[in-house]
Structures are given as C-alpha cells and as structure tokens.
Design an enzyme around this catalytic site. Structure first.
Site, PDB file in Angstrom:
ATOM      1  N   LYS A   1      40.806  56.950  33.732  1.00 43.87           N
ATOM      2  CA  LYS A   1      41.213  55.542  33.754  1.00 43.87           C
ATOM      3  C   LYS A   1      42.726  55.480  33.910  1.00 43.87           C
ATOM      4  O   LYS A   1      43.462  55.973  33.067  1.00 43.87           O
ATOM      5  CB  LYS A   1      40.757  54.878  32.448  1.00 43.87           C
ATOM      6  CG  LYS A   1      40.802  53.385  32.487  1.00 43.87           C
ATOM      7  CD  LYS A   1      40.021  52.777  31.347  1.00 43.87           C
ATOM      8  CE  LYS A   1      40.729  52.872  30.023  1.00 43.87           C
ATOM      9  NZ  LYS A   1      40.026  52.141  28.948  1.00 43.87           N
TER      10      LYS A   1
ATOM     11  N   GLU B   1      35.800  66.185  28.184  1.00 40.27           N
ATOM     12  CA  GLU B   1      36.184  64.937  27.510  1.00 40.27           C
ATOM     13  C   GLU B   1      35.479  63.752  28.169  1.00 40.27           C
ATOM     14  O   GLU B   1      35.126  63.811  29.348  1.00 40.27           O
ATOM     15  CB  GLU B   1      37.716  64.809  27.583  1.00 40.27           C
ATOM     16  CG  GLU B   1      38.327  63.502  27.112  1.00 40.27           C
ATOM     17  CD  GLU B   1      38.121  63.211  25.634  1.00 40.27           C
ATOM     18  OE1 GLU B   1      36.960  63.267  25.180  1.00 40.27           O
ATOM     19  OE2 GLU B   1      39.100  62.879  24.946  1.00 40.27           O
ATOM     20  N   ASP B   2      35.285  62.691  27.399  1.00 38.93           N
ATOM     21  CA  ASP B   2      34.638  61.504  27.964  1.00 38.93           C
ATOM     22  C   ASP B   2      35.564  60.741  28.908  1.00 38.93           C
ATOM     23  O   ASP B   2      35.225  60.470  30.050  1.00 38.93           O
ATOM     24  CB  ASP B   2      34.105  60.584  26.841  1.00 38.93           C
ATOM     25  CG  ASP B   2      35.162  60.228  25.789  1.00 38.93           C
ATOM     26  OD1 ASP B   2      36.323  60.668  25.900  1.00 38.93           O
ATOM     27  OD2 ASP B   2      34.806  59.502  24.844  1.00 38.93           O
TER      28      ASP B   2
ATOM     29  N   ASP C   1      42.701  58.139  29.138  1.00 39.99           N
ATOM     30  CA  ASP C   1      43.294  56.804  29.260  1.00 39.99           C
ATOM     31  C   ASP C   1      44.817  56.946  29.278  1.00 39.99           C
ATOM     32  O   ASP C   1      45.408  57.244  30.313  1.00 39.99           O
ATOM     33  CB  ASP C   1      42.773  55.945  28.097  1.00 39.99           C
ATOM     34  CG  ASP C   1      43.255  54.513  28.128  1.00 39.99           C
ATOM     35  OD1 ASP C   1      43.745  54.066  29.180  1.00 39.99           O
ATOM     36  OD2 ASP C   1      43.139  53.818  27.093  1.00 39.99           O
TER      37      ASP C   1
ATOM     38  N   ARG D   1      27.562  53.684  21.525  1.00 38.93           N
ATOM     39  CA  ARG D   1      27.597  55.069  22.012  1.00 38.93           C
ATOM     40  C   ARG D   1      26.298  55.508  22.680  1.00 38.93           C
ATOM     41  O   ARG D   1      26.305  56.332  23.578  1.00 38.93           O
ATOM     42  CB  ARG D   1      27.829  56.043  20.842  1.00 38.93           C
ATOM     43  CG  ARG D   1      29.255  56.153  20.398  1.00 38.93           C
ATOM     44  CD  ARG D   1      29.420  57.418  19.538  1.00 38.93           C
ATOM     45  NE  ARG D   1      30.559  57.311  18.653  1.00 38.93           N
ATOM     46  CZ  ARG D   1      31.824  57.534  18.997  1.00 38.93           C
ATOM     47  NH1 ARG D   1      32.103  57.865  20.241  1.00 38.93           N
ATOM     48  NH2 ARG D   1      32.797  57.432  18.133  1.00 38.93           N
TER      49      ARG D   1
ATOM     50  N   LYS E   1      33.918  62.355  19.135  1.00 39.16           N
ATOM     51  CA  LYS E   1      32.494  62.283  19.334  1.00 39.16           C
ATOM     52  C   LYS E   1      32.134  61.905  20.764  1.00 39.16           C
ATOM     53  O   LYS E   1      31.018  62.106  21.211  1.00 39.16           O
ATOM     54  CB  LYS E   1      31.891  61.200  18.399  1.00 39.16           C
ATOM     55  CG  LYS E   1      32.137  61.412  16.944  1.00 39.16           C
ATOM     56  CD  LYS E   1      31.573  60.177  16.171  1.00 39.16           C
ATOM     57  CE  LYS E   1      32.096  60.152  14.779  1.00 39.16           C
ATOM     58  NZ  LYS E   1      31.713  58.885  14.092  1.00 39.16           N
ATOM     59  N   GLY E   2      33.070  61.286  21.452  1.00 39.66           N
ATOM     60  CA  GLY E   2      32.775  60.609  22.723  1.00 39.66           C
ATOM     61  C   GLY E   2      32.076  61.435  23.777  1.00 39.66           C
ATOM     62  O   GLY E   2      31.304  60.916  24.579  1.00 39.66           O
TER      63      GLY E   2
ATOM     64  N   ASP F   1      32.457  54.541  22.678  1.00 42.98           N
ATOM     65  CA  ASP F   1      32.205  53.513  21.665  1.00 42.98           C
ATOM     66  C   ASP F   1      33.296  52.468  21.607  1.00 42.98           C
ATOM     67  O   ASP F   1      34.412  52.664  22.100  1.00 42.98           O
ATOM     68  CB  ASP F   1      32.117  54.162  20.282  1.00 42.98           C
ATOM     69  CG  ASP F   1      33.506  54.515  19.740  1.00 42.98           C
ATOM     70  OD1 ASP F   1      34.235  55.255  20.442  1.00 42.98           O
ATOM     71  OD2 ASP F   1      33.870  54.043  18.654  1.00 42.98           O
TER      72      ASP F   1
ATOM     73  N   PHE G   1      37.722  48.278  29.312  1.00 41.10           N
ATOM     74  CA  PHE G   1      37.293  49.039  28.148  1.00 41.10           C
ATOM     75  C   PHE G   1      35.809  49.335  28.274  1.00 41.10           C
ATOM     76  O   PHE G   1      34.980  48.440  28.303  1.00 41.10           O
ATOM     77  CB  PHE G   1      37.597  48.310  26.825  1.00 41.10           C
ATOM     78  CG  PHE G   1      37.485  49.246  25.672  1.00 41.10           C
ATOM     79  CD1 PHE G   1      38.543  50.066  25.322  1.00 41.10           C
ATOM     80  CD2 PHE G   1      36.290  49.376  24.979  1.00 41.10           C
ATOM     81  CE1 PHE G   1      38.428  50.991  24.289  1.00 41.10           C
ATOM     82  CE2 PHE G   1      36.165  50.295  23.944  1.00 41.10           C
ATOM     83  CZ  PHE G   1      37.241  51.110  23.608  1.00 41.10           C
TER      84      PHE G   1
HETATM   85  P1  IMP Z   1      44.181  58.557  25.398  1.00 41.59           P
HETATM   86  O1  IMP Z   1      44.060  59.188  26.753  1.00 41.59           O
HETATM   87  O2  IMP Z   1      45.061  59.290  24.455  1.00 41.59           O
HETATM   88  O3  IMP Z   1      44.506  57.094  25.503  1.00 41.59           O
HETATM   89  O4  IMP Z   1      42.832  58.598  24.625  1.00 41.59           O
HETATM   90  C1  IMP Z   1      41.636  58.808  25.160  1.00 41.59           C
HETATM   91  C2  IMP Z   1      40.654  58.524  24.053  1.00 41.59           C
HETATM   92  O5  IMP Z   1      40.666  57.124  23.733  1.00 41.59           O
HETATM   93  C3  IMP Z   1      39.264  58.856  24.524  1.00 41.59           C
HETATM   94  O6  IMP Z   1      38.892  60.135  24.108  1.00 41.59           O
HETATM   95  C4  IMP Z   1      38.451  57.767  23.886  1.00 41.59           C
HETATM   96  O7  IMP Z   1      38.024  58.200  22.620  1.00 41.59           O
HETATM   97  C5  IMP Z   1      39.382  56.608  23.710  1.00 41.59           C
HETATM   98  N1  IMP Z   1      39.230  55.637  24.821  1.00 41.59           N
HETATM   99  C6  IMP Z   1      40.119  55.364  25.802  1.00 41.59           C
HETATM  100  N2  IMP Z   1      39.646  54.446  26.660  1.00 41.59           N
HETATM  101  C7  IMP Z   1      38.409  54.139  26.207  1.00 41.59           C
HETATM  102  C8  IMP Z   1      37.388  53.237  26.685  1.00 41.59           C
HETATM  103  O8  IMP Z   1      37.500  52.553  27.718  1.00 41.59           O
HETATM  104  N3  IMP Z   1      36.252  53.196  25.938  1.00 41.59           N
HETATM  105  C9  IMP Z   1      36.054  53.950  24.815  1.00 41.59           C
HETATM  106  N4  IMP Z   1      36.982  54.797  24.346  1.00 41.59           N
HETATM  107  C10 IMP Z   1      38.145  54.891  25.037  1.00 41.59           C
HETATM  108 MG    MG Z   2      37.218  60.705  23.009  1.00 39.57          MG
END
Ligand code: IMP
Ligand code: MG
Length: 176
Positions: A132, A100-101, A104, A166, A44-45, A160, A153
């Site tokens: 990030k 994508e939002d 990470d 959100r 949803k992000g 969210d 975070f």
């Molecule tokens: P990753 O890169 O697999 O760790 O995942 C990324 C997903 O984790 C994103 O699409 C977000 O949904 C969630 N996420 C990672 N960091 C944050 C944050 O700082 N705030 C909110 N959601 C986050």
């Molecule tokens: Mg996401």
C-alpha cells in the site's frame, strides 16, 4: 473515541487471492530450489496468507513466526515498534523469507528486516500480500508482492481493524 464503520467494499475476491497466492508460491518454489529456506510469518495478520502460501510451495522449507506490536492510533502504526515474540529457529547462515500481510508506512518491515538481518542469515527477502503506497515513509525492498494499491484501510484474509474481520475469506476496504 469509537470510530464508526459505515460499510465495507469488496476489493479482492477469493479467486483473485487464490490465483495470486499460487503464482507467488510458484515463484518462491523456483527461486528457493535446493535452498531449504525458513519462512517467517508476521503475526497475527499474515496467518491466513502464510497458511495458503505454504500449501502451494513445492520445495522443502521450515516455518517460524515473529510477532510485533506497534503503538499509536488504531489504523496506522507509529515509529515505535516492539517485538513481542521472536523467532525460535536458528537463523544464522539460513535463507530467510519474511511473509507479511501488508506494507503501509514501512516502519514495521524496516524494524523486522533489521532485526532478522542482525542474526546473520545467508539471504533475506520479503514477501508481502499487499503493498500500500500512499503513506510509505520508509523505503522497503519487497521481493514478492501480491497486490499493489494506493490507499484504503483493508480487512479480511488475516487483516483486522481492532481485531475484527480477520477471518473473512475475501479482502474488503472499510468505509468510515
Ligand atoms: P507499517 O508498514 O509500519 O505502517 O505497518 C504495517 C502494519 O500495519 C501491518 O502489518 C498491519 O498490521 C497494519 N496495517 C497497515 N495497513 C493496514 C490495513 O489496511 N489493514 C489492516 N492492517 C493494516
Ligand atoms: Mg501485520
């Protein structure tokens, strides 16, 4: 186990976000001239980012969505990613841009890039509002990046924490 939120600190204002979104939309409009791309929002992000971005893109394009779920603790994803909603438009031979939002650790985007690549798009690129860096474990090529930061975070503007925050129009860092 409940996590206590002590407060939140403003990180990106509405103006900063709006400026960044319009710059990204200009670049995308230039790069995809004549290509009629498909923009795939990651639910949803990315809903708010995608909505604003698409209103500033000046070329024809289509929109679709995917939704992924990751399992594990609440503030980070594990390697276990599950697709809970796939795209509905045909992808083969199309120019595709994933929106994508936040990137990470990188697991989510690695999974999605592989998933969409397997459908045979003509090109595949990635646009992320936030990159990030500190926890990155998987190298992810991000073609269009809004903001880069080390850690924290973040919530608001689609992001969210346990489904909260959100709808905030700015982006904040949560203080635990
Ligand atoms: P990753 O890169 O697999 O760790 O995942 C990324 C997903 O984790 C994103 O699409 C977000 O949904 C969630 N996420 C990672 N960091 C944050 C944050 O700082 N705030 C909110 N959601 C986050
Ligand atoms: Mg996401």
């Amino acid at each position: 186990m409940a996590v206590e939120i002590k407060g939140k600190r403003l990180v990106f204002t509405r103006e900063q976000i709006a400026d960044k979104v319009s710059t990204l939309a200009q670049q995308i409009s230039q790069d995809y001239q004549g290509k009629n791309p498909i923009l795939i929002g990651v639910l949803k992000g990315a809903f708010m980012f995608l909505a604003d971005l698409t209103r500033h893109i000046s070329i024809p394009f289509k929109i679709d969505f995917v939704r992924v779920a990751s399992y594990g603790a609440k503030d980070y994803s594990t390697g276990e990613i599950k697709l809970t909603k796939d795209v509905e438009l045909p992808i083969k031979g199309e120019h595709v841009l994933i929106v994508e939002d936040i990137v990470d650790i990188g697991y989510t985007l690695r999974f999605l890039l592989d998933h969409i690549a397997a459908k045979g798009p003509k090109s595949l690129k990635l646009c992320a509002l936030i990159n990030k860096l500190e926890r990155r474990k998987v190298e992810i090529p991000i073609d269009y990046v809004g903001f880069t930061l080390d850690k924290g975070f973040l919530v608001g503007y689609g992001l969210d924490f346990n489904e909260m925050f959100r709808c905030l129009p700015e982006i904040y860092e949560l203080i635990f």
